[in-house]
Design a protein around this motif. Structure first.
Motif, PDB file in Angstrom:
ATOM      1  N   VAL A  24       0.866  -1.197   0.000  1.00  0.00           N
ATOM      2  CA  VAL A  24       0.000   0.000   0.000  1.00  0.00           C
ATOM      3  C   VAL A  24       0.890   1.231   0.000  1.00  0.00           C
ATOM      4  O   VAL A  24       1.854   1.265   0.749  1.00  0.00           O
ATOM      5  CB  VAL A  24      -0.991   0.091   1.188  1.00  0.00           C
ATOM      6  N   PRO A  25       0.570   2.214  -0.807  1.00  0.00           N
ATOM      7  CA  PRO A  25      -0.409   2.075  -1.881  1.00  0.00           C
ATOM      8  C   PRO A  25       0.127   1.134  -2.962  1.00  0.00           C
ATOM      9  O   PRO A  25       1.309   0.837  -2.974  1.00  0.00           O
ATOM     10  CB  PRO A  25      -0.548   3.499  -2.418  1.00  0.00           C
ATOM     11  N   THR A  26      -0.772   0.708  -3.856  1.00  0.00           N
ATOM     12  CA  THR A  26      -0.337  -0.131  -4.971  1.00  0.00           C
ATOM     13  C   THR A  26      -0.818   0.522  -6.259  1.00  0.00           C
ATOM     14  O   THR A  26      -1.544   1.509  -6.235  1.00  0.00           O
ATOM     15  CB  THR A  26      -0.893  -1.561  -4.837  1.00  0.00           C
ATOM     16  N   GLY A  27      -0.412  -0.035  -7.388  1.00  0.00           N
ATOM     17  CA  GLY A  27      -0.922   0.462  -8.665  1.00  0.00           C
ATOM     18  C   GLY A  27      -0.261   1.745  -9.101  1.00  0.00           C
ATOM     19  O   GLY A  27       0.966   1.867  -9.049  1.00  0.00           O
ATOM     20  N   ASP A  28      -1.073   2.683  -9.504  1.00  0.00           N
ATOM     21  CA  ASP A  28      -0.582   3.939 -10.061  1.00  0.00           C
ATOM     22  C   ASP A  28       0.542   4.551  -9.209  1.00  0.00           C
ATOM     23  O   ASP A  28       0.369   4.751  -8.009  1.00  0.00           O
ATOM     24  CB  ASP A  28      -1.753   4.927 -10.175  1.00  0.00           C
ATOM     25  N   PRO A  29       1.682   4.871  -9.813  1.00  0.00           N
ATOM     26  CA  PRO A  29       2.825   5.368  -9.037  1.00  0.00           C
ATOM     27  C   PRO A  29       2.614   6.728  -8.366  1.00  0.00           C
ATOM     28  O   PRO A  29       3.400   7.100  -7.497  1.00  0.00           O
ATOM     29  CB  PRO A  29       3.965   5.458 -10.067  1.00  0.00           C
ATOM     30  N   GLU A  30       1.553   7.436  -8.742  1.00  0.00           N
ATOM     31  CA  GLU A  30       1.312   8.746  -8.122  1.00  0.00           C
ATOM     32  C   GLU A  30       0.572   8.663  -6.784  1.00  0.00           C
ATOM     33  O   GLU A  30       0.443   9.648  -6.084  1.00  0.00           O
ATOM     34  CB  GLU A  30       0.510   9.631  -9.077  1.00  0.00           C
ATOM     35  N   ARG A  31       0.073   7.459  -6.468  1.00  0.00           N
ATOM     36  CA  ARG A  31      -0.679   7.306  -5.212  1.00  0.00           C
ATOM     37  C   ARG A  31       0.210   7.478  -3.990  1.00  0.00           C
ATOM     38  O   ARG A  31       1.338   7.027  -3.993  1.00  0.00           O
ATOM     39  CB  ARG A  31      -1.242   5.887  -5.163  1.00  0.00           C
ATOM     40  N   PHE A  32      -0.321   8.064  -2.935  1.00  0.00           N
ATOM     41  CA  PHE A  32       0.450   8.139  -1.686  1.00  0.00           C
ATOM     42  C   PHE A  32      -0.449   8.308  -0.464  1.00  0.00           C
ATOM     43  O   PHE A  32      -1.605   8.709  -0.588  1.00  0.00           O
ATOM     44  CB  PHE A  32       1.480   9.274  -1.757  1.00  0.00           C
ATOM     45  N   PHE A  33       0.085   7.959   0.691  1.00  0.00           N
ATOM     46  CA  PHE A  33      -0.553   8.244   1.968  1.00  0.00           C
ATOM     47  C   PHE A  33       0.174   9.433   2.581  1.00  0.00           C
ATOM     48  O   PHE A  33       1.400   9.523   2.479  1.00  0.00           O
ATOM     49  CB  PHE A  33      -0.437   7.056   2.932  1.00  0.00           C
ATOM     50  N   GLY A  34      -0.572  10.357   3.183  1.00  0.00           N
ATOM     51  CA  GLY A  34       0.040  11.474   3.889  1.00  0.00           C
ATOM     52  C   GLY A  34      -0.252  11.318   5.374  1.00  0.00           C
ATOM     53  O   GLY A  34      -1.369  10.981   5.757  1.00  0.00           O
ATOM     54  N   ILE A  35       0.768  11.525   6.210  1.00  0.00           N
ATOM     55  CA  ILE A  35       0.584  11.455   7.663  1.00  0.00           C
ATOM     56  C   ILE A  35       0.937  12.834   8.202  1.00  0.00           C
ATOM     57  O   ILE A  35       2.041  13.323   7.948  1.00  0.00           O
ATOM     58  CB  ILE A  35       1.496  10.388   8.309  1.00  0.00           C
ATOM     59  N   SER A  36      -0.010  13.479   8.876  1.00  0.00           N
ATOM     60  CA  SER A  36       0.317  14.817   9.361  1.00  0.00           C
ATOM     61  C   SER A  36      -0.006  14.990  10.835  1.00  0.00           C
ATOM     62  O   SER A  36      -1.002  14.462  11.347  1.00  0.00           O
ATOM     63  CB  SER A  36      -0.399  15.883   8.526  1.00  0.00           C
ATOM     64  N   PHE A  37       0.907  15.684  11.528  1.00  0.00           N
ATOM     65  CA  PHE A  37       0.746  16.030  12.937  1.00  0.00           C
ATOM     66  C   PHE A  37       0.744  17.550  13.016  1.00  0.00           C
ATOM     67  O   PHE A  37       1.632  18.190  12.439  1.00  0.00           O
ATOM     68  CB  PHE A  37       1.932  15.527  13.760  1.00  0.00           C
ATOM     69  N   GLU A  38      -0.246  18.098  13.693  1.00  0.00           N
ATOM     70  CA  GLU A  38      -0.262  19.543  13.834  1.00  0.00           C
ATOM     71  C   GLU A  38      -0.683  19.910  15.254  1.00  0.00           C
ATOM     72  O   GLU A  38      -1.732  19.467  15.724  1.00  0.00           O
ATOM     73  CB  GLU A  38      -1.217  20.162  12.813  1.00  0.00           C
ATOM     74  N   LEU A  39       0.179  20.686  15.912  1.00  0.00           N
ATOM     75  CA  LEU A  39      -0.120  21.129  17.271  1.00  0.00           C
ATOM     76  C   LEU A  39      -0.565  22.582  17.188  1.00  0.00           C
ATOM     77  O   LEU A  39       0.185  23.436  16.706  1.00  0.00           O
ATOM     78  CB  LEU A  39       1.150  20.999  18.119  1.00  0.00           C
ATOM     79  N   VAL A  40      -1.798  22.854  17.603  1.00  0.00           N
ATOM     80  CA  VAL A  40      -2.296  24.226  17.485  1.00  0.00           C
ATOM     81  C   VAL A  40      -2.664  24.805  18.856  1.00  0.00           C
ATOM     82  O   VAL A  40      -3.040  24.068  19.774  1.00  0.00           O
ATOM     83  CB  VAL A  40      -3.539  24.325  16.556  1.00  0.00           C
ATOM     84  N   ASP A  41      -2.537  26.121  18.982  1.00  0.00           N
ATOM     85  CA  ASP A  41      -2.895  26.763  20.247  1.00  0.00           C
ATOM     86  C   ASP A  41      -4.378  27.131  20.248  1.00  0.00           C
ATOM     87  O   ASP A  41      -5.103  26.794  19.312  1.00  0.00           O
ATOM     88  CB  ASP A  41      -1.989  27.985  20.510  1.00  0.00           C
ATOM     89  N   GLU A  42      -4.807  27.829  21.288  1.00  0.00           N
ATOM     90  CA  GLU A  42      -6.239  28.144  21.445  1.00  0.00           C
ATOM     91  C   GLU A  42      -6.796  28.991  20.301  1.00  0.00           C
ATOM     92  O   GLU A  42      -7.981  28.946  20.012  1.00  0.00           O
ATOM     93  CB  GLU A  42      -6.454  28.891  22.760  1.00  0.00           C
ATOM     94  N   ASN A  43      -5.902  29.770  19.662  1.00  0.00           N
ATOM     95  CA  ASN A  43      -6.354  30.612  18.544  1.00  0.00           C
ATOM     96  C   ASN A  43      -6.297  29.876  17.208  1.00  0.00           C
ATOM     97  O   ASN A  43      -6.522  30.477  16.163  1.00  0.00           O
ATOM     98  CB  ASN A  43      -5.500  31.874  18.454  1.00  0.00           C
TER      99      ASN A  43
END
Ligand code: HEC
Ligand code: HEC
Ligand code: HEC
Ligand code: HEC
Ligand code: HEC
Length: 397
Positions: free
Chosen positions: A288-307
């Motif tokens: 995974v992913p398989t097939g089309d070479p443009e496929r991808f998984f994105g993993i994102s971490f974002e720490l946000v403040d009260e605003n």
């Protein structure tokens, strides 16, 4: 005078011979089509007992199969916005269509050979029996079920009103592999590279589960109302679940399992918030992913403040990276093998008393924004979906 005429005729004669030799030397050689994707499936007649080859017609009796197939990307294989955009490019050879609208009936031209073996110089003429409606249906029922002008099935039932032939070997994973496993250099800057079949053969599911057992779930049901239950298969061809058109019906399979770590509710100033998310390719029979070479998984971490302001950010990616110009070259490939586990970590050292939120997201993507813009794809072509979405409130005391 006579001598002059003799000389003149001699010169003309030599010129003609030379011209013919030149013609012979530069004569174009027509090469036959050899690879499966260079050829269309031969033109099919409507099987005896039926009025048409269209999925819609099959659906008049096989109501459930038709409904399910409409969820599948097979039914969008021609209308796909990215496919249509790419097809219009000069760099796309005629053979692109052979896996997307495989029947000769679905193709406007009949290709009989290649001039000097060059895929950009097909010998073609108009197909008098071209059916535009069938083309719109992409990989339709007949693409997989009609050969030699009969319906291929796995029992050869005599209850059908149409001519039917039993050929379970044809309706096996070999049929899937004829399109889902291609590794070919089209030009130096264009390669067909998807090896879902090879990935499956090299993995732990080979010999236990195949393309059909996972993507066409077996069930017991009536295949035509009133004909009694029999073994059957769902026809959703569920896969990535990324819809082809905004709002289109889709069915998703999830290859990944998610194992998030625990987080404290509160931390002291100068303490480190550390979090990790473990992913496992638990359910896919291939990478995974398989097939089309443009496929991808994105993993994102974002720490946000009260605003809502980001105080820390981190992104990771699972997929392939290619350089397409001047020559196609795979630069990177960290697709996950069947059974493979991978951990993505996030850490942040707190600086002050405040309320924070850690947002963790995993997305499954067809292609990136840059590539979509390059192909002038509009917003109605979804680029991806979110498969993991968690928010953790944290207080720094
Ligand atoms: C007029 C109704 C009707 C239409 C239209 C129709 N079928 Fe069928 N089909 C049947 C019936 C009835 C059976 C047998 C049901 C059973 O065995 O329970 C059948 C059986 C089948 C089978 C199973 C064959 C086997 O070997 O077990 C397949 C596959 C099939 N049809 C595909 C198609 C396809 C593809 C189309 C369109 C090109 C189509 N059918 C159009 C009525 C229809
Ligand atoms: C053990 C079950 C299993 C087997 C066997 C299997 N698949 Fe899959 N397949 C999956 C799952 C689960 C996904 C969803 C992966 C994801 O996107 O999370 C998937 C996704 C796909 C996709 C979508 C591309 C993508 O990256 O999501 C294609 C195409 C595909 N499979 C084709 C095949 C073909 C062809 C075969 C046979 C060679 C096959 N699969 C065998 C379970 C399986
Ligand atoms: C991508 C190829 C593919 C397409 C497209 C496809 N089928 Fe099938 N179909 C199969 C395979 C493979 C089987 C047999 C599975 C087995 O027996 O292991 C099957 C089985 C069937 C059967 C037998 C009963 C069952 O469910 O197993 C019927 C009926 C059928 N298909 C009808 C249709 C109709 C109608 C459509 C279009 C709406 C369609 N199929 C589209 C591959 C396809
Ligand atoms: C005639 C060629 C062809 C055959 C045969 C074929 N496929 Fe496909 N398949 C395609 C194409 C092309 C697409 C992508 C269409 C698109 O996205 O526009 C696709 C898409 C898929 C997807 C969805 C991928 C995603 O994005 O989620 C799955 C799953 C799949 N096929 C499984 C199968 C299985 C299982 C078989 C065998 C029963 C099979 N296919 C037979 C050409 C084929
Ligand atoms: C050997 C069969 C085959 C040929 C030839 C082929 N395709 Fe495909 N195509 C597929 C399959 C199978 C998929 C399914 C998606 C996957 O495997 O990820 C697909 C999917 C696609 C998609 C959708 C990608 C996505 O992520 O949803 C586009 C666009 C596409 N093909 C364009 C093309 C173009 C342009 C050509 C000619 C250069 C071409 N195809 C030739 C089999 C083929």
């Amino acid at each position: 005078m006579q001598k002059k005429i003799v000389y003149l005729s001699l010169i003309v004669f030599v010129a003609i011979v030379a011209y013919q030799v030149f013609l012979k030397a530069t004569e174009k050689e027509i090469h036959p089509l050899t690879k499966s994707w260079e050829k269309a499936v031969p033109q099919q007649q409507v099987p005896q007992g039926l009025a048409s080859l269209s999925s819609q017609q099959c659906g008049a009796c096989h109501v459930k199969h038709y409904e399910e197939w409409q969820y599948s990307t097979h039914s969008h294989a021609w209308t796909d916005m990215q496919f249509q955009a790419e097809l219009k490019k000069e760099s796309s050879p005629y053979l692109c269509i052979n896996c997307h609208v495989p029947l000769q009936n679905q193709q406007e031209y009949i290709v009989t050979g290649l001039i000097d073996g060059d895929i950009y110089q097909p010998v073609k003429h108009k197909n008098p029996d071209f059916d535009k409606n069938l083309q719109q249906e992409g990989i339709n029922c007949a693409s997989c079920h009609v050969r030699d002008n009969v319906v291929i099935g796995s029992t050869g039932t005599s209850k059908a009103p149409h001519k039917t032939k039993k050929d379970p070997a044809f309706l096996s994973e070999k049929l899937c592999l004829s399109c889902h496993n291609a590794k070919a250099v089209v030009t130096s800057a264009l390669v067909c590279s998807f090896e879902t079949g090879d990935e499956w053969k090299a993995g732990p599911f080979y010999g236990k589960k195949n393309c059909i057992s996972c993507h066409m779930e077996p069930t017991q049901r009536e295949i035509v109302a009133g004909f009694g239950e029999r073994p059957s298969h769902l026809h959703y061809f569920a896969g990535s679940g990324i819809p082809k058109v905004k709002g289109a019906k889709t069915k998703m399979l999830n290859g990944l399992s998610f194992f998030p770590s625990k987080l404290e509710k509160s931390y002291a100033v100068n303490q480190t918030i550390s979090y990790h998310l473990k992913l496992k390719n638990e359910f896919a029979g291939h990478r995974v992913p398989t097939g089309d070479p443009e496929r991808f998984f994105g993993i994102s971490f974002e720490l946000v403040d009260e605003n809502g302001k980001a105080v820390a950010k981190k992104t990771d990616r699972i997929g392939e990276k290619w350089e397409w110009y001047p020559a196609a070259k795979k630069l990177e490939d960290n697709n996950m093998n069947p059974g493979e586990e991978r951990t993505f970590a996030f850490a942040y050292k707190t600086t002050e008393k405040q309320k924070l939120t850690l947002a963790v997201k995993v997305t499954k993507n067809r292609l990136d924004k840059k590539s979509a813009d390059y192909n002038k794809l509009t917003d109605s072509y979804p680029l991806g979906i979110t498969v993991f979405d968690e928010k953790y409130p944290i207080e720094v005391k």
